[in-house]
Design an enzyme around this catalytic site. Structure first.
Site, PDB file in Angstrom:
ATOM      1  N   ASN A 110       0.855  -1.191   0.000  1.00  0.00           N
ATOM      2  CA  ASN A 110       0.000   0.000   0.000  1.00  0.00           C
ATOM      3  C   ASN A 110       0.886   1.235   0.000  1.00  0.00           C
ATOM      4  O   ASN A 110       2.032   1.189   0.443  1.00  0.00           O
ATOM      5  CB  ASN A 110      -0.885   0.009   1.259  1.00  0.00           C
ATOM      6  CG  ASN A 110      -1.838   1.193   1.279  1.00  0.00           C
ATOM      7  OD1 ASN A 110      -2.399   1.561   0.233  1.00  0.00           O
ATOM      8  ND2 ASN A 110      -2.046   1.794   2.443  1.00  0.00           N
ATOM      9  N   HIS A 112       0.800   5.112   1.509  1.00  0.00           N
ATOM     10  CA  HIS A 112       0.070   5.925   2.481  1.00  0.00           C
ATOM     11  C   HIS A 112       0.696   7.325   2.512  1.00  0.00           C
ATOM     12  O   HIS A 112       1.922   7.449   2.551  1.00  0.00           O
ATOM     13  CB  HIS A 112       0.165   5.268   3.862  1.00  0.00           C
ATOM     14  CG  HIS A 112      -0.623   5.994   4.897  1.00  0.00           C
ATOM     15  ND1 HIS A 112      -2.007   5.943   4.954  1.00  0.00           N
ATOM     16  CD2 HIS A 112      -0.239   6.830   5.891  1.00  0.00           C
ATOM     17  CE1 HIS A 112      -2.427   6.701   5.948  1.00  0.00           C
ATOM     18  NE2 HIS A 112      -1.384   7.255   6.519  1.00  0.00           N
ATOM     19  N   SER A 139       4.713   6.791   2.447  1.00  0.00           N
ATOM     20  CA  SER A 139       5.327   5.506   2.806  1.00  0.00           C
ATOM     21  C   SER A 139       4.714   4.407   1.963  1.00  0.00           C
ATOM     22  O   SER A 139       3.493   4.350   1.796  1.00  0.00           O
ATOM     23  CB  SER A 139       5.047   5.170   4.274  1.00  0.00           C
ATOM     24  OG  SER A 139       5.375   6.237   5.136  1.00  0.00           O
ATOM     25  N   ASP A 148      -2.526   0.397   8.273  1.00  0.00           N
ATOM     26  CA  ASP A 148      -1.328   1.221   8.016  1.00  0.00           C
ATOM     27  C   ASP A 148      -0.192   0.936   9.009  1.00  0.00           C
ATOM     28  O   ASP A 148       0.594   1.838   9.341  1.00  0.00           O
ATOM     29  CB  ASP A 148      -1.679   2.732   8.060  1.00  0.00           C
ATOM     30  CG  ASP A 148      -2.732   3.100   7.032  1.00  0.00           C
ATOM     31  OD1 ASP A 148      -2.764   2.473   5.968  1.00  0.00           O
ATOM     32  OD2 ASP A 148      -3.528   4.019   7.305  1.00  0.00           O
TER      33      ASP A 148
END
Ligand code: GRF
Length: 204
Positions: A110, A112, A139, A148
């Site tokens: 992912n 973020h 990130s 997260d």
């Protein structure tokens, strides 16, 4: 695993990070990944139109009316049909079910828009400003069961300027995202192409 990792990009909105990943690949076809599918839980997502224009395969289905587990099970089947080996979330605005996260463990990335572990969750730019942070940033991390909170693979810092509001900061962080995500994905795919990650379950 083949030399090039088959990646699905999951989006829910405008898909600018998806475009950055696709453009990075287009500029050099020898990259370690292939964008094999764009998938979305929002059939009207703007990013799907762009994906089509870029000639990328896509799949979309609304999650409305489905349980989280039910939707993720359908998504998992589609990913399997397209022989996907790694999933890159790019503005995918839906929590994944624990079962899905478990199945794709080590194969789920992912991006973020904060310097994790700072400012997990939504509204990151406003919170970075409120906290008086000197730097914001983005990130790329592995997705785990906690939101997260998975291991961070790469980060880029963005200095917060005195005149910044959440919008101007978000725009500069987004530019950093577009630089960071392709390089981090490329590097991670290089790693896993040569590593023995647990096999994906055979669902045939
Ligand atoms: C990006 O800021 C990303 O970090 C966050 O959601 C936003 C998605 O933007 N997770 P886009 O759809 O890639 O343009």
């Amino acid at each position: 695993m083949a030399d090039r990792v088959r990646v699905a990009v999951l989006i829910s909105g405008r898909g600018s990070n998806m475009v950055a990943l696709a453009e990075h690949k287009r500029r050099d076809p020898t990259r370690t990944y292939d964008i094999a599918l764009i998938a979305s839980n929002v059939p009207e997502a703007r990013g799907l139109v762009v994906a089509k224009r870029l000639g990328l395969k896509s799949w979309a289905k609304s999650h409305v009316g489905l349980s989280r587990e039910g939707f993720d099970a359908e998504l998992d089947v589609v990913l399997h049909e397209h022989k996907i080996e790694l999933v890159a979330l790019a503005g995918y605005m839906r929590l994944l079910s624990p079962g899905f996260v478990d199945t794709w463990s080590g194969r789920l990335l992912n991006i973020h828009p904060s310097l994790l572990p700072a400012h997990r969750g939504l509204d990151t730019h406003r919170r970075a400003l409120m906290a008086g942070d000197e730097f914001a940033g983005c990130s790329v991390h592995l997705v785990t069961a906690d939101l997260d909170a998975g291991p961070v693979l790469a980060q880029e810092k963005v200095r917060i300027l005195p005149r910044d509001d959440a919008e101007s900061l978000a725009a500069r962080v987004l530019e950093a995202e577009h630089r960071l995500y392709p390089v981090a994905l490329e590097e991670y795919c290089r790693l896993i192409a040569g590593a023995s990650l647990p096999r994906l379950p055979d669902r045939s």
